[in-house]
Design an enzyme around this catalytic site. Structure first.
Site, PDB file in Angstrom:
ATOM      1  N   ALA A   9      40.524  51.866  73.875  1.00 42.12           N
ATOM      2  CA  ALA A   9      39.096  51.920  73.589  1.00 42.12           C
ATOM      3  C   ALA A   9      38.637  53.350  73.828  1.00 42.12           C
ATOM      4  O   ALA A   9      39.245  54.081  74.614  1.00 42.12           O
ATOM      5  CB  ALA A   9      38.314  50.950  74.470  1.00 42.12           C
ATOM      6  N   SER A  10      37.568  53.748  73.167  1.00 42.04           N
ATOM      7  CA  SER A  10      37.158  55.150  73.210  1.00 42.04           C
ATOM      8  C   SER A  10      36.441  55.554  74.485  1.00 42.04           C
ATOM      9  O   SER A  10      36.532  56.695  74.921  1.00 42.04           O
ATOM     10  CB  SER A  10      36.254  55.467  72.009  1.00 42.04           C
ATOM     11  OG  SER A  10      36.963  55.258  70.807  1.00 42.04           O
ATOM     12  N   THR A  11      35.710  54.620  75.102  1.00 42.73           N
ATOM     13  CA  THR A  11      34.917  54.975  76.272  1.00 42.73           C
ATOM     14  C   THR A  11      35.118  53.980  77.401  1.00 42.73           C
ATOM     15  O   THR A  11      35.645  52.885  77.214  1.00 42.73           O
ATOM     16  CB  THR A  11      33.417  55.001  75.920  1.00 42.73           C
ATOM     17  OG1 THR A  11      32.976  53.650  75.650  1.00 42.73           O
ATOM     18  CG2 THR A  11      33.141  55.870  74.703  1.00 42.73           C
TER      19      THR A  11
END
Length: 206
Positions: A9-11
């Site tokens: 996931a990006s964050t």
């Protein structure tokens, strides 16, 4: 052949392990069990991903990398995508994605004729390239819209920017002063090398 699931996931606000149960069920439906999970919160636009590199390092020749979607693996520019493909090819690692039915053939590689396997591999490689390009385009489009939004907010005097995490920066500064390496600080504080470099620069300036 072992199946290694990669979840990204990006964050920190997103749950990278959300798809764990879904991938476990998917592998079971195809008569397989996932041997290891590699979970991290990093941008798909960079190759600087510790868990992905660990997966490739620990994988044996012929293992499978299982992902929910191709964009979990690659939102890379063309040069980095080619680099990643070379790393996978070196160990003959196959990528299987729930969104790419042609990739499922890696689960039944032994039952295919050599000719059909070659055909399916060629098709799958082409589809992977296409989906990786789409993922990159989506990433660039979103970044462009974000930049436009920030520019508009600045013009209207509404943009405040992202505030500094003072507490984390103090911890990083303390660790730097104690002689810890960048790698150690990354593990302890779960931050980027860019942030450490920024704090280091501030320390040197003072």
């Amino acid at each position: 052949m072992l199946i290694r699931a990669y979840l990204r996931a990006s964050t920190k606000q997103q749950d990278a392990s959300r798809a764990k149960a879904e991938l476990t069920t998917f592998a079971k439906e195809h008569g397989h069990k996932i041997a290891a999970f590699y979970v991290e919160n990093e941008s798909g636009a960079t190759l600087t991903r510790p868990q992905l590199m660990t997966l490739i390092d620990e994988a044996s020749e012929g293992d499978i990398i299982l992902v929910e979607q191709i964009d979990r693996l690659a939102r890379l520019n063309q040069a980095d995508w080619e680099t990643l493909k070379q790393m996978l090819a070196k160990k003959k690692l196959a990528v299987v994605s729930k969104e790419l039915p042609t990739s499922y053939m890696a689960f039944q590689a032994d039952s295919n004729t050599k000719f059909m396997t070659s055909i399916l591999q060629a098709i799958n490689s082409m589809m992977l390239d296409m989906l990786a390009a789409i993922a990159r385009k989506d990433y660039e489009d979103r970044r462009h819209r974000q930049i436009q939004g920030i520019a508009k907010a600045k013009a209207e005097g509404k943009y405040k920017g992202r505030g500094k995490d003072v507490k984390k920066r103090k911890v990083i500064a303390s660790l730097l002063n104690s002689g810890h390496s960048y790698s150690d600080i990354q593990k302890i504080t779960d931050c980027s090398r860019h942030l450490i470099a920024s704090v280091s620069k501030e320390l040197k300036a003072t």
